[in-house]
Write a protein that holds these residues in place. Structure first.
Motif, PDB file in Angstrom:
ATOM      1  N   VAL A  69       0.851  -1.187   0.000  1.00  0.00           N
ATOM      2  CA  VAL A  69       0.000   0.000   0.000  1.00  0.00           C
ATOM      3  C   VAL A  69       0.887   1.237   0.000  1.00  0.00           C
ATOM      4  CG1 VAL A  69      -1.841   1.260   1.176  1.00  0.00           C
ATOM      5  CG2 VAL A  69      -1.780  -1.246   1.286  1.00  0.00           C
ATOM      6  N   LEU A  70       0.590   2.169  -0.881  1.00  0.00           N
ATOM      7  CA  LEU A  70       1.285   3.452  -0.920  1.00  0.00           C
ATOM      8  C   LEU A  70       0.347   4.545  -0.432  1.00  0.00           C
ATOM      9  CD1 LEU A  70       3.005   3.280  -4.442  1.00  0.00           C
ATOM     10  CD2 LEU A  70       3.939   2.570  -2.228  1.00  0.00           C
ATOM     11  N   VAL A  71       0.912   5.578   0.175  1.00  0.00           N
ATOM     12  CA  VAL A  71       0.121   6.725   0.604  1.00  0.00           C
ATOM     13  C   VAL A  71       0.718   7.987   0.002  1.00  0.00           C
ATOM     14  CG1 VAL A  71      -0.591   5.639   2.762  1.00  0.00           C
ATOM     15  CG2 VAL A  71       1.462   7.073   2.730  1.00  0.00           C
ATOM     16  N   ALA A  72      -0.120   9.009  -0.114  1.00  0.00           N
ATOM     17  CA  ALA A  72       0.320  10.314  -0.613  1.00  0.00           C
ATOM     18  C   ALA A  72       0.136  11.339   0.490  1.00  0.00           C
ATOM     19  CB  ALA A  72      -0.483  10.710  -1.848  1.00  0.00           C
ATOM     20  N   GLU A  73       1.179  12.109   0.726  1.00  0.00           N
ATOM     21  CA  GLU A  73       1.132  13.178   1.718  1.00  0.00           C
ATOM     22  C   GLU A  73       1.066  14.527   1.021  1.00  0.00           C
ATOM     23  OE1 GLU A  73       4.482  13.068   4.282  1.00  0.00           O
ATOM     24  OE2 GLU A  73       3.693  11.470   5.557  1.00  0.00           O
ATOM     25  N   LEU A  74       0.297  15.429   1.599  1.00  0.00           N
ATOM     26  CA  LEU A  74       0.220  16.801   1.129  1.00  0.00           C
ATOM     27  C   LEU A  74       0.391  17.688   2.349  1.00  0.00           C
ATOM     28  CD1 LEU A  74      -0.359  18.387  -1.537  1.00  0.00           C
ATOM     29  CD2 LEU A  74      -2.733  18.528  -0.791  1.00  0.00           C
ATOM     30  N   ASP A  75       1.450  18.480   2.359  1.00  0.00           N
ATOM     31  CA  ASP A  75       1.759  19.316   3.526  1.00  0.00           C
ATOM     32  C   ASP A  75       1.854  18.480   4.799  1.00  0.00           C
ATOM     33  OD1 ASP A  75       1.713  21.571   1.890  1.00  0.00           O
ATOM     34  OD2 ASP A  75      -0.429  21.881   2.204  1.00  0.00           O
ATOM     35  N   GLY A  76       2.420  17.275   4.670  1.00  0.00           N
ATOM     36  CA  GLY A  76       2.629  16.429   5.833  1.00  0.00           C
ATOM     37  C   GLY A  76       1.427  15.626   6.274  1.00  0.00           C
ATOM     38  N   GLU A  77       0.296  15.763   5.584  1.00  0.00           N
ATOM     39  CA  GLU A  77      -0.925  15.041   5.947  1.00  0.00           C
ATOM     40  C   GLU A  77      -1.206  13.957   4.910  1.00  0.00           C
ATOM     41  OE1 GLU A  77      -5.725  15.858   6.644  1.00  0.00           O
ATOM     42  OE2 GLU A  77      -4.413  17.430   5.867  1.00  0.00           O
ATOM     43  N   VAL A  78      -1.553  12.758   5.375  1.00  0.00           N
ATOM     44  CA  VAL A  78      -1.900  11.660   4.471  1.00  0.00           C
ATOM     45  C   VAL A  78      -3.283  11.927   3.893  1.00  0.00           C
ATOM     46  CG1 VAL A  78      -2.382   9.193   4.282  1.00  0.00           C
ATOM     47  CG2 VAL A  78      -0.462   9.986   5.676  1.00  0.00           C
ATOM     48  N   VAL A  79      -3.348  12.110   2.562  1.00  0.00           N
ATOM     49  CA  VAL A  79      -4.614  12.470   1.915  1.00  0.00           C
ATOM     50  C   VAL A  79      -4.985  11.525   0.775  1.00  0.00           C
ATOM     51  CG1 VAL A  79      -4.465  14.911   2.518  1.00  0.00           C
ATOM     52  CG2 VAL A  79      -3.398  14.087   0.400  1.00  0.00           C
ATOM     53  N   GLY A  80      -4.140  10.543   0.475  1.00  0.00           N
ATOM     54  CA  GLY A  80      -4.446   9.620  -0.607  1.00  0.00           C
ATOM     55  C   GLY A  80      -3.761   8.290  -0.399  1.00  0.00           C
ATOM     56  N   SER A  81      -4.277   7.255  -1.058  1.00  0.00           N
ATOM     57  CA  SER A  81      -3.650   5.940  -0.956  1.00  0.00           C
ATOM     58  C   SER A  81      -4.015   5.099  -2.168  1.00  0.00           C
ATOM     59  CB  SER A  81      -4.085   5.217   0.326  1.00  0.00           C
ATOM     60  OG  SER A  81      -5.436   4.811   0.235  1.00  0.00           O
ATOM     61  N   VAL A  82      -3.231   4.049  -2.397  1.00  0.00           N
ATOM     62  CA  VAL A  82      -3.486   3.106  -3.480  1.00  0.00           C
ATOM     63  C   VAL A  82      -2.903   1.758  -3.075  1.00  0.00           C
ATOM     64  CG1 VAL A  82      -1.351   3.652  -4.737  1.00  0.00           C
ATOM     65  CG2 VAL A  82      -3.322   2.737  -5.977  1.00  0.00           C
ATOM     66  N   VAL A  83      -3.555   0.688  -3.521  1.00  0.00           N
ATOM     67  CA  VAL A  83      -3.107  -0.671  -3.224  1.00  0.00           C
ATOM     68  C   VAL A  83      -2.542  -1.282  -4.502  1.00  0.00           C
ATOM     69  CG1 VAL A  83      -3.760  -2.929  -2.315  1.00  0.00           C
ATOM     70  CG2 VAL A  83      -4.922  -0.872  -1.488  1.00  0.00           C
ATOM     71  N   LEU A  84      -1.322  -1.826  -4.441  1.00  0.00           N
ATOM     72  CA  LEU A  84      -0.671  -2.447  -5.591  1.00  0.00           C
ATOM     73  C   LEU A  84      -0.988  -3.940  -5.588  1.00  0.00           C
ATOM     74  CD1 LEU A  84       2.801  -0.660  -5.305  1.00  0.00           C
ATOM     75  CD2 LEU A  84       0.724   0.118  -6.458  1.00  0.00           C
ATOM     76  N   THR A  85      -1.629  -4.409  -6.662  1.00  0.00           N
ATOM     77  CA  THR A  85      -2.092  -5.803  -6.698  1.00  0.00           C
ATOM     78  C   THR A  85      -1.717  -6.470  -8.019  1.00  0.00           C
ATOM     79  OG1 THR A  85      -4.251  -5.071  -7.529  1.00  0.00           O
ATOM     80  CG2 THR A  85      -4.021  -5.302  -5.150  1.00  0.00           C
ATOM     81  N   PRO A  86      -0.427  -6.717  -8.262  1.00  0.00           N
ATOM     82  CA  PRO A  86      -0.019  -7.374  -9.508  1.00  0.00           C
ATOM     83  C   PRO A  86      -0.641  -8.765  -9.639  1.00  0.00           C
ATOM     84  CG  PRO A  86       1.874  -6.488  -8.304  1.00  0.00           C
ATOM     85  CD  PRO A  86       0.709  -6.423  -7.379  1.00  0.00           C
ATOM     86  N   HIS A  87      -0.582  -9.301 -10.844  1.00  0.00           N
ATOM     87  CA  HIS A  87      -1.119 -10.635 -11.101  1.00  0.00           C
ATOM     88  C   HIS A  87      -0.506 -11.652 -10.139  1.00  0.00           C
ATOM     89  CE1 HIS A  87      -2.484 -14.193 -13.229  1.00  0.00           C
ATOM     90  NE2 HIS A  87      -1.238 -14.632 -13.252  1.00  0.00           N
TER      91      HIS A  87
END
Length: 314
Positions: A69-87
């Motif tokens: 799982v990756l997260v995205a920070e904006l101004d130090g706050e976690v505001v987004g995420s995505v799950v990596l699910t390869p075959h």
């Protein structure tokens, strides 16, 4: 399933210039990721509040145990995420043997139109290019996620309708009337023949996977739209500024997609059709006499065309 920025959401503070930082999920991020994912799906109208799937969205620890799982920070706050699910991984829904997949791409409504979704997508594509044997990226999305569809298409993803599926395909106990499908499948081919993906050449050295952490992406901000409106003396509401910043961003993404086709061997043009001036010598030729010119006139007087008066007086 994945969501991205929608038209709703609070505008960033005036003059804000923020960096989107993409990094790996930490245990301390679990609560924030759960809240932003539910806010994205429920706030975006993709599932009703209290839906059974909400529990799945909140189970960050569960998906972190089965996928990256990756997260995205904006101004130090976690505001987004995505799950990596390869075959072949536990959470993969639709990926085939040569495909990389991602799920649950979500951005908190208050961080919409800030380049967060694009930063996460860039990280996904970097991972896909680095993975051995991967030639495409696939994803599943809901029919209601129309803004996400436009973004994926602008980045080169194409619909694969023959791979669309229903929830009852994997859970036979789901009644047809309760099935939220069909779920739509998109696919992006990562072929060396492609010129660019997200503005970079796939098979050039500079396109090799680069760390997404600290990546600063070009974007059209609300402040830039407001400045342009001021220069043009156009009055715009806060809602219009927010909406236009996102729409202009999609236009830039579309231009980037066009650049995949227009390679270095294509000469720049100012018109899609070749234009040529037609010249001839300025040679005097036969002319009508005054009588011939007036011959077909409805009315004439003193050698001139006579027309109805449009102004009072002589």
């Amino acid at each position: 399933m994945s969501t991205v920025d929608s038209a709703a959401g609070a505008a960033p503070s005036a003059g804000a210039r923020s960096r989107v930082v993409v990094r790996a999920l930490a245990e301390s991020d679990h609560e924030a990721v759960a809240e932003l994912t539910v806010a994205s799906y429920v706030g975006g109208g993709h599932i009703p509040a209290g839906d059974a799937y909400e529990a799945v969205l909140r189970d960050v620890a569960g998906r972190a145990a089965r996928a990256e799982v990756l997260v995205a920070e904006l101004d130090g706050e976690v505001v987004g995420s995505v799950v990596l699910t390869p075959h072949g991984t536990a959470m993969s829904e639709t990926a085939r043997a040569d495909e990389y997949e991602f799920r649950m791409l979500a951005v908190h409504p208050r961080a919409h139109r800030r380049g967060v979704a694009r930063a996460l997508l860039r990280a996904v594509l970097d991972r896909a290019r680095a993975a051995e044997g991967v030639r495409a990226v696939a994803l599943t999305t809901m029919p209601s996620m129309r803004h996400a569809h436009r973004m994926y298409e602008a980045l080169g993803f194409e619909r694969v309708p023959e791979r669309d599926w229903w929830l009852r395909d994997v859970l036979p106990e789901v009644e047809p009337a309760e099935d939220p499908g069909p779920f739509l499948v998109y696919r992006l081919t990562l072929d060396p023949a492609d010129v660019t993906v997200l503005g970079r050449t796939v098979d050039s050295p500079e396109s090799r996977p680069i760390p997404s952490q600290g990546a600063e992406l070009a974007e059209i901000t609300r402040e830039q739209v407001a400045h342009l409106a001021s220069l043009a003396h156009i009055r715009m509401s806060e809602t219009e500024l927010e909406t236009l910043s996102g729409e202009l961003g999609l236009i830039l993404d579309s231009v980037s997609a066009v650049q995949k086709v227009a390679g270095a061997d294509v000469e720049p043009t100012s018109h899609p059709i070749a234009l040529h001036n037609v010249f001839r010598e300025d040679v005097p030729a036969g002319m009508l006499t005054q009588e011939q010119a007036l011959d077909q006139a409805p009315d004439a007087e003193d050698g001139q065309f006579k027309v109805p008066a449009i102004l009072d007086g002589e």
